[in-house]
Enzyme design. Structure first.
Site, PDB file in Angstrom:
ATOM      1  N   ASP A 127      -1.997   6.133  -5.865  1.00 38.98           N
ATOM      2  CA  ASP A 127      -2.253   5.203  -4.765  1.00 38.98           C
ATOM      3  C   ASP A 127      -2.371   3.784  -5.326  1.00 38.98           C
ATOM      4  O   ASP A 127      -3.136   3.543  -6.255  1.00 38.98           O
ATOM      5  CB  ASP A 127      -3.551   5.621  -4.059  1.00 38.98           C
ATOM      6  CG  ASP A 127      -3.882   4.731  -2.870  1.00 38.98           C
ATOM      7  OD1 ASP A 127      -2.952   4.119  -2.303  1.00 38.98           O
ATOM      8  OD2 ASP A 127      -5.072   4.647  -2.504  1.00 38.98           O
ATOM      9  N   ASP A 158       0.829  -1.197   0.000  1.00 41.46           N
ATOM     10  CA  ASP A 158       0.000   0.000   0.000  1.00 41.46           C
ATOM     11  C   ASP A 158       0.870   1.256   0.000  1.00 41.46           C
ATOM     12  O   ASP A 158       1.531   1.561   0.988  1.00 41.46           O
ATOM     13  CB  ASP A 158      -0.881  -0.042   1.262  1.00 41.46           C
ATOM     14  CG  ASP A 158      -1.851   1.125   1.323  1.00 41.46           C
ATOM     15  OD1 ASP A 158      -2.008   1.830   0.305  1.00 41.46           O
ATOM     16  OD2 ASP A 158      -2.462   1.328   2.389  1.00 41.46           O
TER      17      ASP A 158
END
Ligand SMILES: *[C@@H]1O[C@H](CO)[C@@H](O)[C@H](O)[C@H]1NC(C)=O
Ligand SMILES: *[C@@H]1O[C@H](CO)[C@@H](O)[C@H](O)[C@H]1NC(C)=O
Length: 513
Positions: free
Chosen positions: A389, A188
């Site tokens: 992201d 992440d």
């Protein structure tokens, strides 16, 4: 209500007797931190201009089948750019794809596409709420009302069991402890702390595929003490102040949609490859974990904060990493730490480092659809700002940018019959008559500051919601000031290079299949 919540949370932390039992500490930490999270907010702006770009070849030819998940794993064997030169490299798998062991529990744990999109919306709202300065109370209210809207929409959508796209969503395997235990973690770039579920799961662990890490069985494990400077670094890495249990430092982190992990902040040996070993890696040893982590053992945080894996391994890798997300859940990509194998033809756009310490901000200058440069006022992207992201599935654009994109896309897709909206995706087509023939879809390219033009792969433009229906894989934000997010569907097959020390982000087409 949330303004009061902030006061309450701060007061509660001050007054709390923190030498309570471990259970009480872990439990209450979650309560307080979920209020506190909305009290730590930040946002600023700063942008550069750029130039326009025109594409040459304006359409992709694709088969709808290629957008649907395959049931057989076919790992990339074809050499992609630089693959022979990569040293510290980990295989990247779709969490729910056939290459992942996690998927052996199908179909019970595989989310439907509508669940994936609903989780994606929660993540986006959470990120956006963290980045908005004062109006968090309104923000959270809006987020809740959006969620209810989504739920209503969802009720009309037939659930498709066994459907996989992956939310959150790409995993790598690493080794932890002595002797080394293998853990599959979600990677992440939108968060910093690395954590895994830990025995004895004092409060709660969700079901995971790998055996749960047992600190007492690792000879190299140690707790981080409450008084150490490392403990205080948690505030910026997690957005929550650490707590204490006797002398041990307790972390808490949440990700929106009630997902969280709370536990001891710890040190142990991290083994990325047989030759890349980090003796005192700082991570969260989770005693209370809940949420949308599937069957993974936890999460690996690749953000910009000093506690992220990027910063902790800076001596060896120079704060440099790259990844490629595969085009389908049945193939594999890579996550590579360090510079090895990165192509010299990579084009770089500067990070906008004026904006916060965690997310990776970049600047969109323009977007083209089918060779047409969209007419979007530059101030639209400047107002929102943009992050890249790895955990957001669908790219979010400022409302006016999205509506302009949608209008041009619709015009160029005129010959295909429309289909109803699906969850957050509002531009859909019925391809019942095109099931076994190739369709032609407009290419989409983004230009980032520094005149870095990125052509999206054919797999990054449409989402197949069934064997006959596809939707444009973009969504508009609710508010012009919400941050835009360049999500993982749009990053597929691109080699994405994070030169964090050099302050720039690189793109290269054809990084994986
Ligand atoms: C870490 O701290 C917890 C809570 O104080 C304690 O139960 C555990 O035994 C400690 N572990 C080690 C290895 O010191
Ligand atoms: C772009 O938007 C700004 C701010 O809303 C406005 O001042 C400017 O005139 C606009 N430019 C164009 C070319 O429309």
């Amino acid at each position: 209500m949330y303004a009061n919540g902030c006061q309450y949370a701060h007061k509660a932390i001050r007054n709390k007797n923190i030498s309570n039992s471990l259970m009480a500490t872990l439990y209450s930490f979650v309560l307080y931190s979920s209020l506190l999270i909305s009290c730590f907010l930040q946002k600023s702006y700063g942008f550069e201009g750029g130039r326009k770009a025109i594409t040459e070849d304006h359409f992709h030819t694709i088969q709808i089948k290629s957008l649907l998940p395959a049931s057989i794993c076919s790992p990339s064997t074809i050499a992609t750019k630089g693959s022979s030169k990569r040293q510290s490299t980990l295989k990247v798998l779709h969490r729910h794809g056939p290459c992942s062991q996690q998927s052996q529990d199908k179909p019970t744990t595989t989310p439907t596409l509508s669940e994936v999109l609903s989780h994606d919306q929660s993540r986006v709202e959470y990120i956006q709420a963290r980045l908005v300065p004062n109006s968090n109370a309104n923000k959270i209210k809006d987020a809740n009302s959006n969620k209810n809207k989504l739920k209503d929409k969802k009720a009309n959508i037939p659930a498709q069991s066994g459907r996989s796209l992956g939310s959150g969503n790409y995993i790598v395997s690493v080794g932890l402890g002595t002797p080394t235990k293998t853990l599959s973690l979600i990677f992440d770039t939108g968060s910093d702390l690395t954590w895994t579920q830990c025995q004895p799961c004092a409060r709660s662990c969700y079901k995971q595929q790998d055996p749960i890490f047992s600190p007492s069985s690792s000879t190299s494990y140690s707790n981080v003490s409450c008084s150490s400077s490392q403990c205080s670094q948690l505030s910026s890495a997690t957005g929550n102040n650490p707590s204490c249990s006797i002398a041990a430092c307790v972390y808490g982190i949440q990700y929106g949609d009630q997902s969280f992990s709370v536990g001891f902040f710890s040190k142990d040996k991290l083994t990325l490859t047989p030759t890349d070993v980090f003796p005192n890696f700082l991570f969260g040893c989770g005693q209370n974990n809940q949420g949308l982590f599937g069957n993974t053992a936890g999460l690996i945080g690749l953000g910009r904060d000093p506690l992220s894996i990027v910063s902790q391994t800076a001596q060896k890798y120079g704060k440099y990493f790259s990844y490629c997300l595969p085009s389908t859940s049945s193939s594999t990509g890579h996550l590579t730490l360090g510079k090895s194998g990165v192509s010299t033809t990579t084009k770089f756009t500067p990070f906008d480092s004026s904006q916060g310490k965690s997310f990776y901000f970049i600047d969109i200058v323009s977007i083209s659809v089918g060779g047409q440069l969209l007419s979007i006022n530059q101030s639209v992207f400047k107002t929102s700002g943009t992050i890249i992201d790895s955990g957001t599935v669908i790219t979010r654009l400022p409302p006016t940018a999205y509506s302009t994109m949608r209008a041009v896309f619709k015009q160029l897709m005129q010959k295909y019959p429309n289909a109803p909206a699906y969850s957050i995706l509002d531009t859909c087509y019925d391809l019942s008559n095109y099931k076994n023939v190739a369709i032609s879809i407009p290419k989409i390219s983004f230009t980032f500051s520094g005149n870095v033009k990125v052509d999206l792969d054919g797999s990054g433009i449409l989402v197949a919601v069934s064997t006959t229906q596809v939707c444009l894989a973009f969504a508009g934000n609710g508010d012009a000031s919400d941050v835009a997010i360049f999500g993982n569907t749009q990053q597929k097959t691109l080699e994405v290079v994070y030169d964090v020390a050099g302050g720039k982000l690189g793109f290269n087409p054809g990084g994986c299949k």
